[in-house]
Design an enzyme around this catalytic site. Structure first.
Site, PDB file in Angstrom:
ATOM      1  CB  THR A  12      -1.007   0.045   1.233  1.00  0.00           C
ATOM      2  OG1 THR A  12      -1.683  -1.060   0.952  1.00  0.00           O
ATOM      3  CG2 THR A  12      -1.525   1.358   1.467  1.00  0.00           C
ATOM      4  CB  SER A  54       2.684  -8.099   0.912  1.00  0.00           C
ATOM      5  OG  SER A  54       1.490  -7.715   2.097  1.00  0.00           O
ATOM      6  CB  THR A  85       0.730  -3.796   6.438  1.00  0.00           C
ATOM      7  OG1 THR A  85      -0.532  -3.751   5.773  1.00  0.00           O
ATOM      8  CG2 THR A  85       1.481  -2.501   6.300  1.00  0.00           C
ATOM      9  CG  ASP A  86      -2.556  -7.381   3.484  1.00  0.00           C
ATOM     10  OD1 ASP A  86      -2.781  -6.451   4.315  1.00  0.00           O
ATOM     11  OD2 ASP A  86      -3.153  -7.333   2.255  1.00  0.00           O
TER      12      ASP A  86
HETATM   13  N1  ASP Z   1      -2.712  -5.117   0.556  1.00  0.00           N
HETATM   14  C1  ASP Z   1      -1.682  -4.257   1.045  1.00  0.00           C
HETATM   15  C2  ASP Z   1      -0.306  -5.076   1.009  1.00  0.00           C
HETATM   16  O1  ASP Z   1      -0.064  -6.015   1.844  1.00  0.00           O
HETATM   17  C3  ASP Z   1      -1.954  -3.808   2.335  1.00  0.00           C
HETATM   18  C4  ASP Z   1      -0.740  -2.909   2.647  1.00  0.00           C
HETATM   19  O2  ASP Z   1       0.362  -2.941   2.525  1.00  0.00           O
HETATM   20  O3  ASP Z   1      -1.095  -2.278   3.784  1.00  0.00           O
HETATM   21  O4  ASP Z   1       0.300  -5.154   0.053  1.00  0.00           O
END
Ligand code: ASP
Length: 316
Positions: A12, A54, A85-86
């Site tokens: 993200t 991710s 973050t995932d």
């Molecule tokens: N869907 C995103 C990822 O993990 C969420 C994030 O980065 O906060 O790439």
């Protein structure tokens, strides 16, 4: 000035809008340009090694990150890895087991909002990650919100909160307030061993089964039939398996006798597993089930993948 390599992997933090929602697009240089406070803190170079949401990360991507670190380790003083973050807790745990003898900071960070969004957490996280990268930290850690967390201890706890990662069963390495770092420890993960080395051998036939009340143990045979080498049971409370009407012990025994490693973990976030308290634990342990101790599921999964790959290689 310290020379730091920024490895971009997507997430993200680097996202822009598309017709199907946010997609990672911005490279490291663009991210850093949006954080002017970094000017003069260190010398930064960039490599875009992946560009993924991710949730699409798999073990082969951990190998790509590990190889990028190995190829560049001697040329830089520290590394900042931007990541979605995932699954960032999985990747931080993976690298924590894959890397050994690390005497330099390797810092994962990401954000809940894209760096271009109003009120984003990305700029603070990037700035703090570089501050940690210029510190005396050794090994792998994760910087997010108000915490610096050992790479083996991180867990994504919130899908939106800016303080979305917690340090599990371990003090955070540092807390962050107004860009000031209050340190408990400079020791990250992957520091053990003399010389820096990277082990990219992973056994991928490992799964996590989450127990729910009444779940049939037949699911174990499904994995046995498909050649799985490791099964982690995310069970209840202090760990163990049902042993009454819905008895898991015979299926568990079958797996263990066929050489499958079975590790009992827990659905509880804090404290960990103790297989010595109840028959659900002691009987499973007698059959050869192992305990995940107080490690997170993320750390337990990659640990088992590494250990099984080592076992496989010694058998060759
Ligand atoms: N869907 C995103 C990822 O993990 C969420 C994030 O980065 O906060 O790439």
């Amino acid at each position: 000035m310290k020379k730091i390599l920024m490895l971009g992997t997507g997430g993200t933090i680097a996202c822009v809008a598309s017709e199907n929602g946010l997609v990672p697009a911005l490279d490291g240089k663009t991210l850093v340009k949006m954080v002017p406070a970094l000017d003069g803190l260190c010398h930064i170079e960039y490599k875009q090694i992946l560009n993924l949401d991710s949730s699409n990360i798999s073990p082969k991507h951990w190998q790509i990150i590990a190889n990028a670190l190995a190829e560049n380790y001697t040329a830089y003083d520290a590394f900042v890895i931007t990541h979605g973050t995932d699954t960032m807790a999985y990747s931080a745990a993976a690298l924590s087991w894959m890397v050994q003898g690390c005497k330099k900071p390797i810092v994962f960070t990401g954000a809940q909002l894209p760096i271009t969004a109003e009120g984003t957490d990305a700029k603070d996280n990037v700035y703090n990650a570089f501050k940690v990268a210029t510190s005396e930290v050794q090994g792998i850690c994760l910087v997010f919100g108000k915490f610096v967390i050992n790479g083996l201890r991180a867990k994504k706890m919130c899908s939106e909160s800016f303080d979305g990662f917690y340090s599990i069963n371990c003090e955070p390495m540092a807390t962050i307030s107004e860009h000031t770092l209050n340190w408990n420890s400079y020791e990250g993960a992957g520091v053990g061993g003399e010389a820096f080395s990277v082990n990219t051998n992973l056994e991928e036939k490992v799964t996590v089964i989450k127990l729910t009340p009444g779940l049939s143990p037949d699911i174990l045979d499904y994995y046995l039939d498909r050649g799985y080498k490791g099964v982690i049971l995310e069970s209840f409370g202090a760990g163990g398996v049902p042993n009454d009407e819905n008895n898991w012990l015979p299926n568990l025994e079958r797996l263990i006798q066929k050489g499958v490693r079975v590790v009992c973990a827990t659905q509880c976030i804090y404290d960990g597993v103790n297989l010595s308290v109840y028959p659900i634990g002691t009987l499973a342990k007698k059959l050869g089930a192992e305990s995940a101790g107080n490690l997170t599921i993320e750390a337990t999964l990659v640990k088992l993948m590494i250990e099984l790959a080592k076992q496989r290689n010694t058998c060759l």
